[in-house]
Enzyme design. Sequence first.
Site, PDB file in Angstrom:
ATOM      1  CE  LYS A 239      19.645  30.331 -17.014  1.00 21.22           C
ATOM      2  NZ  LYS A 239      20.920  31.009 -17.117  1.00 21.22           N
ATOM      3  NE  ARG A 240      15.520  28.886 -25.543  1.00 23.83           N
ATOM      4  CZ  ARG A 240      14.797  27.993 -26.177  1.00 23.83           C
ATOM      5  NH1 ARG A 240      13.827  28.366 -26.974  1.00 23.83           N
ATOM      6  NH2 ARG A 240      15.014  26.700 -26.016  1.00 23.83           N
TER       7      ARG A 240
END
Length: 478
Positions: A239-240
């Site tokens: 997700k980062r």
Amino acid sequence: MAVRTRFPPSPTGFLHIGGARTALFNWLYTRRHKGRMVLRIEDTDRERSTEESVQAIFEGLEWLTLDYDEGPYYQTRRMNRYAEVIRQLLDSGWAYRCYCTKEELEAMREQQRAEGIKTRYDGRCRERLQPEPGVDPVVRFKNPRDGCVVIDDLIRGRIVIGNNELDDLIIARSDGSPTYNLTVVVDDIDMEISHVIRGDDHINNTPRQINIIKALEAPLPVYAHVPMILGPDGKRMSKRHGAVSVTEYREQGFLPHAVLNYLARLGWSHGDDELFSVEQLVNLFDIDAVHRNPAVFDPEKLLWVNYEHIKAMPVGELKEHARFHFEKAGIDIDAQPHWREIIDVNRERSKTLVELVDRSRFFCQDVLDYDPEAMKKHVRGNAGDILLRLRDRFSELEPWAANAIHAQVHAVAGEFDVGLGKVAQPIRVAVTGAAVSPPIDETLAILGREKTVERLERLLEHLKTDPAQASATQPRGS
Ligand code: GLU
């Protein structure tokens, strides 16, 4: 051999980039070889699976235009079948009930650690003939003790794993529910899957699955383990590193075929080519050309690929893709008589559809505010006089066309003895509210005489009421 592939997501979240790429590789391989692709929802983990995720997966696949030929099948609807196969394995002696308690397993591991050997289930219940009262047993697969498993992986080549490295894995929990390795094997057999193309995070499961398939005397599929995707920082993609779900890329203004193009190049290549249509991908893609090393996700490159697709797409098609974003901006693009020109003049400058719509906005909607910075910078000195002169000239200009507009802008610059920017920028502020637009002559030609004149007048009115701009309306020399 007829090609039959599967895409079996676990509905515990959105369709993310990694999952979408796995789906794409399966899809391309299937289409290339005129096979059939199965969609299978692996929803046996009832705590983590949600209907919302199932819908998000459908939506993601649909947006990417990745269709399937069979399914969706749901594992939770096949529980009887798994129970049947577990029974079959028990009957044939390939599986056994294990009554070991937590404490016993812990003691076993403790002992193994003390002896300095790898902790694993030692198979002690293979010989246990009596049930243990009060214990609900799990069922374990009796993994062969000798020999090895050979995987001729289409991407990684030959992989050999000694059976002594594999222990007797649990195929049914104490409540009777089947585990992942069992359900996948049963489904792959029943669905006659010929090619298992999946992320290499599953590679440790493969020898175990092969042994179960052999025990069931079913034909083995061919395996292809696709290397993972890394973020730009070299860490596993998460997700980062960007959007969580592929549909998030839709929100951000990406074209589905640009995303597919980019995903295909994440781990696959064809010479030095970067840009492919979906048809080209179907014709060119093959598993042999998938790289063995991890791919690195590069958001800048994804943007560039999107930009190239935006530039190249037929304008009517581009409008259809942009419609979603126009609607979000409150613009009915079909109601714009010059929608073709609006899209064409802006697409060369737009990396995303969001940007395209943003740049198109002033063509379609009235200008309500003026950017104070642009006002301060460009609408000063004799800008008011210039705008007034332009208003008069434009009102009578024939024909209303880019070259005639161009000539007038030049003429007015000459008359006021100023550079072109001193004429073009105030016009931009008047017609866009800010200082950015495509070339001013093209912009005004598309916008039309009526709107142009109206907006020049509106800015002139605004100048009268805005004391900060008073100097801009004062006659020259006063
Ligand atoms: N359901 C598994 C996952 O989403 C895929 C299993 C497989 O490809 O065998 O990771």
